[in-house]
Scaffold this motif. Structure first.
Motif, PDB file in Angstrom:
ATOM      1  N   VAL A 169       0.846  -1.203   0.000  1.00 44.13           N
ATOM      2  CA  VAL A 169       0.000   0.000   0.000  1.00 44.13           C
ATOM      3  C   VAL A 169       0.876   1.246   0.000  1.00 44.13           C
ATOM      4  CG1 VAL A 169      -1.688   1.343   1.330  1.00 44.13           C
ATOM      5  CG2 VAL A 169      -1.976  -1.137   1.073  1.00 44.13           C
ATOM      6  N   ARG A 170       1.917   1.263   0.816  1.00 43.57           N
ATOM      7  CA  ARG A 170       2.827   2.428   0.843  1.00 43.57           C
ATOM      8  C   ARG A 170       3.465   2.650  -0.524  1.00 43.57           C
ATOM      9  NH1 ARG A 170       4.431   0.265   5.785  1.00 43.57           N
ATOM     10  NH2 ARG A 170       6.430  -0.406   4.926  1.00 43.57           N
ATOM     11  N   ALA A 171       3.852   1.566  -1.202  1.00 45.61           N
ATOM     12  CA  ALA A 171       4.479   1.697  -2.516  1.00 45.61           C
ATOM     13  C   ALA A 171       3.482   2.262  -3.534  1.00 45.61           C
ATOM     14  CB  ALA A 171       5.003   0.341  -2.989  1.00 45.61           C
ATOM     15  N   LEU A 172       2.231   1.827  -3.475  1.00 46.17           N
ATOM     16  CA  LEU A 172       1.217   2.336  -4.393  1.00 46.17           C
ATOM     17  C   LEU A 172       0.909   3.806  -4.123  1.00 46.17           C
ATOM     18  CD1 LEU A 172      -1.033   2.003  -6.548  1.00 46.17           C
ATOM     19  CD2 LEU A 172      -2.529   1.263  -4.678  1.00 46.17           C
ATOM     20  N   CYS A 173       0.733   4.148  -2.869  1.00 43.72           N
ATOM     21  CA  CYS A 173       0.266   5.487  -2.510  1.00 43.72           C
ATOM     22  C   CYS A 173       1.388   6.516  -2.436  1.00 43.72           C
ATOM     23  CB  CYS A 173      -0.490   5.439  -1.180  1.00 43.72           C
ATOM     24  SG  CYS A 173      -1.960   4.391  -1.280  1.00 43.72           S
TER      25      CYS A 173
END
Length: 152
Positions: free
Chosen positions: A105-109
């Motif tokens: 999620v951190r990588a996407l956002c």
């Protein structure tokens, strides 16, 4: 609408990318490792997060199973396709701390703020629809996922 699925068995994720005719992409990430579904709508500098449920886990498993037969393009809707609309309420005043969200999620956002959303049965009369993402799954089910805020 053009749609593709990126399946990463090592990270236990399935990422659907939906590109509109105007060439803008929305992303829906299923992170089975951490139990989250994350939405990053086109043209938005925000992400929306909710906990996975049994249907989400089944969808991810189906994608993993199909990937063994080569799935880079999700089947297009056909005469047997079922359509649904899902409403997600943005939870006011409750942003997600990035460390809670998990690596995928951190990588996407990236640096975008992440907000919790929760499913609602049927649209409340006073809702303000913010945006919708249309996505089709390998199970011949297409869902229009609509986000809304309740007026304060």
């Amino acid at each position: 609408m053009n749609q593709s699925a990126i399946i990463n068995k090592f990270k236990d994720t399935v990422t659907y990318c939906v590109t509109s005719p105007s060439n803008q992409t929305s992303t829906v990430l299923f992170d089975r490792k951490n139990g989250y579904v994350c939405y990053k709508p086109m043209g938005q500098h925000s992400c929306y997060l909710r906990m996975m449920d049994a249907w989400d886990r089944e969808t991810v498993q189906m994608s993993f199973n199909m990937s063994e037969r080569r799935v880079d393009q999700v089947p297009l809707p056909n005469g047997r396709t079922q359509y649904y609309r899902e409403f997600l309420e943005v939870v006011p005043g409750k942003p997600v701390r990035p460390e809670e969200a998990g690596e995928a999620v951190r990588a996407l956002c990236e640096q975008a703020p992440i907000y919790w959303v929760k499913r609602k049965e049927g649209p409340p009369k006073q809702r303000l629809i913010y945006l919708c993402i249309d996505i089709c799954f390998p199970s011949n089910i297409c869902v229009s996922i609509c986000f809304y805020y309740l007026p304060e």
